[in-house]
Design a protein around this motif. Structure first.
Motif, PDB file in Angstrom:
ATOM      1  N   ALA A 194       0.837  -1.137  -0.024  1.00 49.32           N
ATOM      2  CA  ALA A 194      -0.071   0.124  -0.063  1.00 49.32           C
ATOM      3  C   ALA A 194       0.839   1.333  -0.004  1.00 49.32           C
ATOM      4  CB  ALA A 194      -0.906  -0.090   1.235  1.00 49.32           C
ATOM      5  N   ALA A 195       1.970   1.203   0.736  1.00 43.59           N
ATOM      6  CA  ALA A 195       2.859   2.351   0.790  1.00 43.59           C
ATOM      7  C   ALA A 195       3.648   2.501  -0.879  1.00 43.59           C
ATOM      8  CB  ALA A 195       3.818   2.277   1.992  1.00 43.59           C
ATOM      9  N   PHE A 196       3.888   1.484  -1.129  1.00 40.16           N
ATOM     10  CA  PHE A 196       4.601   1.600  -2.597  1.00 40.16           C
ATOM     11  C   PHE A 196       3.540   2.168  -3.428  1.00 40.16           C
ATOM     12  CE2 PHE A 196       5.312  -0.668  -6.572  1.00 40.16           C
ATOM     13  CZ  PHE A 196       6.304   0.068  -7.032  1.00 40.16           C
ATOM     14  N   ILE A 244      -3.416   6.451   1.870  1.00 42.64           N
ATOM     15  CA  ILE A 244      -3.790   5.290   2.937  1.00 42.64           C
ATOM     16  C   ILE A 244      -4.653   5.614   4.018  1.00 42.64           C
ATOM     17  CG2 ILE A 244      -2.668   3.547   4.464  1.00 42.64           C
ATOM     18  CD1 ILE A 244       0.027   3.789   3.064  1.00 42.64           C
ATOM     19  N   GLY A 245      -5.411   4.427   3.932  1.00 37.35           N
ATOM     20  CA  GLY A 245      -6.644   4.843   4.988  1.00 37.35           C
ATOM     21  C   GLY A 245      -6.370   3.806   6.262  1.00 37.35           C
ATOM     22  N   ASP A 246      -7.602   3.125   6.526  1.00 37.10           N
ATOM     23  CA  ASP A 246      -7.615   2.479   7.868  1.00 37.10           C
ATOM     24  C   ASP A 246      -6.794   1.236   7.594  1.00 37.10           C
ATOM     25  OD1 ASP A 246      -9.121   4.280   9.164  1.00 37.10           O
ATOM     26  OD2 ASP A 246     -10.919   3.225   8.308  1.00 37.10           O
ATOM     27  N   VAL A 247      -6.200   0.929   8.704  1.00 41.05           N
ATOM     28  CA  VAL A 247      -5.402  -0.420   8.803  1.00 41.05           C
ATOM     29  C   VAL A 247      -6.229  -1.033  10.072  1.00 41.05           C
ATOM     30  CG1 VAL A 247      -3.279  -1.245   9.647  1.00 41.05           C
ATOM     31  CG2 VAL A 247      -3.337   0.770   8.084  1.00 41.05           C
ATOM     32  N   THR A 248      -6.470  -2.555   9.749  1.00 37.73           N
ATOM     33  CA  THR A 248      -7.174  -3.376  10.779  1.00 37.73           C
ATOM     34  C   THR A 248      -6.192  -4.493  10.975  1.00 37.73           C
ATOM     35  OG1 THR A 248      -9.252  -3.036   9.407  1.00 37.73           O
ATOM     36  CG2 THR A 248      -9.095  -4.775  11.104  1.00 37.73           C
ATOM     37  N   GLU A 269      -6.602  -0.281   3.931  1.00 39.20           N
ATOM     38  CA  GLU A 269      -7.287   0.402   2.922  1.00 39.20           C
ATOM     39  C   GLU A 269      -6.539   1.621   2.416  1.00 39.20           C
ATOM     40  OE1 GLU A 269     -11.101   1.571   4.638  1.00 39.20           O
ATOM     41  OE2 GLU A 269     -11.362  -0.147   5.525  1.00 39.20           O
ATOM     42  N   PHE A 270      -6.731   1.481   0.942  1.00 42.23           N
ATOM     43  CA  PHE A 270      -5.671   2.727   0.426  1.00 42.23           C
ATOM     44  C   PHE A 270      -6.587   3.164  -1.131  1.00 42.23           C
ATOM     45  CE2 PHE A 270      -4.069  -1.326  -1.351  1.00 42.23           C
ATOM     46  CZ  PHE A 270      -3.572  -0.970  -2.736  1.00 42.23           C
ATOM     47  N   ARG A 271      -6.192   4.016  -1.534  1.00 41.08           N
ATOM     48  CA  ARG A 271      -6.860   4.753  -2.471  1.00 41.08           C
ATOM     49  C   ARG A 271      -5.892   5.125  -3.598  1.00 41.08           C
ATOM     50  NH1 ARG A 271     -11.895   6.242  -3.809  1.00 41.08           N
ATOM     51  NH2 ARG A 271     -12.855   5.732  -1.804  1.00 41.08           N
ATOM     52  N   LEU A 272      -5.852   4.603  -4.883  1.00 37.18           N
ATOM     53  CA  LEU A 272      -5.183   5.127  -5.953  1.00 37.18           C
ATOM     54  C   LEU A 272      -5.997   6.036  -6.873  1.00 37.18           C
ATOM     55  CD1 LEU A 272      -3.275   1.854  -6.749  1.00 37.18           C
ATOM     56  CD2 LEU A 272      -2.485   3.632  -5.185  1.00 37.18           C
ATOM     57  N   GLY A 273      -5.925   7.037  -6.959  1.00 43.44           N
ATOM     58  CA  GLY A 273      -6.760   8.253  -7.533  1.00 43.44           C
ATOM     59  C   GLY A 273      -8.315   7.955  -6.930  1.00 43.44           C
ATOM     60  N   ASP A 274      -9.174   7.901  -7.749  1.00 39.70           N
ATOM     61  CA  ASP A 274     -10.459   7.448  -7.178  1.00 39.70           C
ATOM     62  C   ASP A 274     -10.852   6.037  -6.908  1.00 39.70           C
ATOM     63  OD1 ASP A 274     -11.159  10.453  -7.577  1.00 39.70           O
ATOM     64  OD2 ASP A 274     -11.782  10.060  -9.758  1.00 39.70           O
ATOM     65  N   GLN A 275      -9.839   5.310  -7.130  1.00 36.05           N
ATOM     66  CA  GLN A 275     -10.223   3.695  -6.792  1.00 36.05           C
ATOM     67  C   GLN A 275      -9.705   3.258  -5.535  1.00 36.05           C
ATOM     68  OE1 GLN A 275     -11.743   1.469  -9.144  1.00 36.05           O
ATOM     69  NE2 GLN A 275     -11.619   0.445  -7.151  1.00 36.05           N
ATOM     70  N   GLN A 276     -10.691   2.738  -4.766  1.00 38.10           N
ATOM     71  CA  GLN A 276     -10.334   2.275  -3.498  1.00 38.10           C
ATOM     72  C   GLN A 276      -9.824   0.946  -3.653  1.00 38.10           C
ATOM     73  OE1 GLN A 276     -13.535   2.335  -0.797  1.00 38.10           O
ATOM     74  NE2 GLN A 276     -12.617   1.183   0.816  1.00 38.10           N
ATOM     75  N   PHE A 277      -8.942   0.437  -2.698  1.00 35.99           N
ATOM     76  CA  PHE A 277      -8.415  -0.929  -3.011  1.00 35.99           C
ATOM     77  C   PHE A 277      -8.285  -1.468  -1.248  1.00 35.99           C
ATOM     78  CE2 PHE A 277      -6.681   0.439  -6.901  1.00 35.99           C
ATOM     79  CZ  PHE A 277      -6.693  -0.363  -7.439  1.00 35.99           C
ATOM     80  N   VAL A 278      -8.259  -2.662  -1.096  1.00 37.28           N
ATOM     81  CA  VAL A 278      -8.086  -3.138   0.239  1.00 37.28           C
ATOM     82  C   VAL A 278      -6.819  -4.318   0.006  1.00 37.28           C
ATOM     83  CG1 VAL A 278      -8.688  -4.638   2.040  1.00 37.28           C
ATOM     84  CG2 VAL A 278     -10.218  -2.758   1.200  1.00 37.28           C
ATOM     85  N   ALA A 279      -5.716  -4.129   0.789  1.00 37.25           N
ATOM     86  CA  ALA A 279      -4.621  -4.906   0.753  1.00 37.25           C
ATOM     87  C   ALA A 279      -4.675  -6.031   2.153  1.00 37.25           C
ATOM     88  CB  ALA A 279      -3.335  -4.469   0.482  1.00 37.25           C
ATOM     89  N   LEU A 280      -4.853  -7.117   1.813  1.00 39.12           N
ATOM     90  CA  LEU A 280      -5.065  -8.284   2.830  1.00 39.12           C
ATOM     91  C   LEU A 280      -3.483  -8.909   2.997  1.00 39.12           C
ATOM     92  CD1 LEU A 280      -6.828  -9.944   4.836  1.00 39.12           C
ATOM     93  CD2 LEU A 280      -7.245 -11.448   2.614  1.00 39.12           C
TER      94      LEU A 280
END
Length: 176
Positions: free
Chosen positions: A21-23, A33-37, A58-69
């Motif tokens: 997410a940081a990369f 970068i948003g919330d971290v669970t 949770e992270f956002r690239l432009g307008d697209q939200q993603f979740v890294a698990l």
């Protein structure tokens, strides 16, 4: 039935969700970068992840939200899923290609595809490419296809030359 407002891609990592997410947010301007669970003790017998370790980011690239698990080494990325980065210029193609491919694999790829250092596939292409390929003039679109199929990183000038029916040569470092 309710209308779906968003579809959020979840990306499964062994234990690199935070690093990934940081990369990704460092590569795409305007990203966050948003919330971290974090994992708790409940379910350890199933997920085998240490209590307190990162579960999702949770992270956002432009307008697209993603979740890294962080789900452990059960699953890995493959080429059946990729993300396309549409670029407005060759400078943008070069920027995203260099950033995303750093530490990844570009040698086995073609047509603008690359694998980043986490094994996720990306296709970095100029916005003009899909339009050229959809051109109703079959000869133009096929010349562009022929050129694209011979490239690793896409070169917009070569695509334009092919589209116009002019001679073009792909440098050896860019050929498949």
């Amino acid at each position: 039935m309710a209308t779906i407002k968003n579809i959020v891609p979840h990306l499964w990592f062994s234990d690199e969700a935070e690093e990934a997410a940081a990369f990704y947010t460092s590569v795409f301007p305007g990203s966050t970068i948003g919330d971290v669970t974090r994992y708790g003790s409940e379910g350890f017998e199933i997920h085998q992840m240490p209590e307190g370790s990162v579960m999702t980011v949770e992270f956002r690239l432009g307008d697209q939200q993603f979740v890294a698990l962080n789900g452990g080494p059960v699953f890995t990325f493959n080429e059946s899923v990729s993300f396309m980065v549409l670029c407005n210029s060759q400078d943008e193609v070069n920027y995203y290609w260099e950033k995303l491919s750093a530490g990844g694999d570009v040698n086995a790829q073609q047509c603008g595809w690359l694998k980043d250092r986490f094994g996720l596939s990306w296709q970095v292409v100029p916005t003009a490419l899909p339009e050229m390929l959809k051109d109703k003039d079959h000869e133009k679109s096929q010349r562009v296809m022929k050129a694209m199929l011979q490239m690793k990183k896409i070169d917009t000038r070569i695509l334009e030359l092919a589209y116009e029916g002019k001679d073009w040569v792909i440098p050896d470092s860019q050929t498949v």
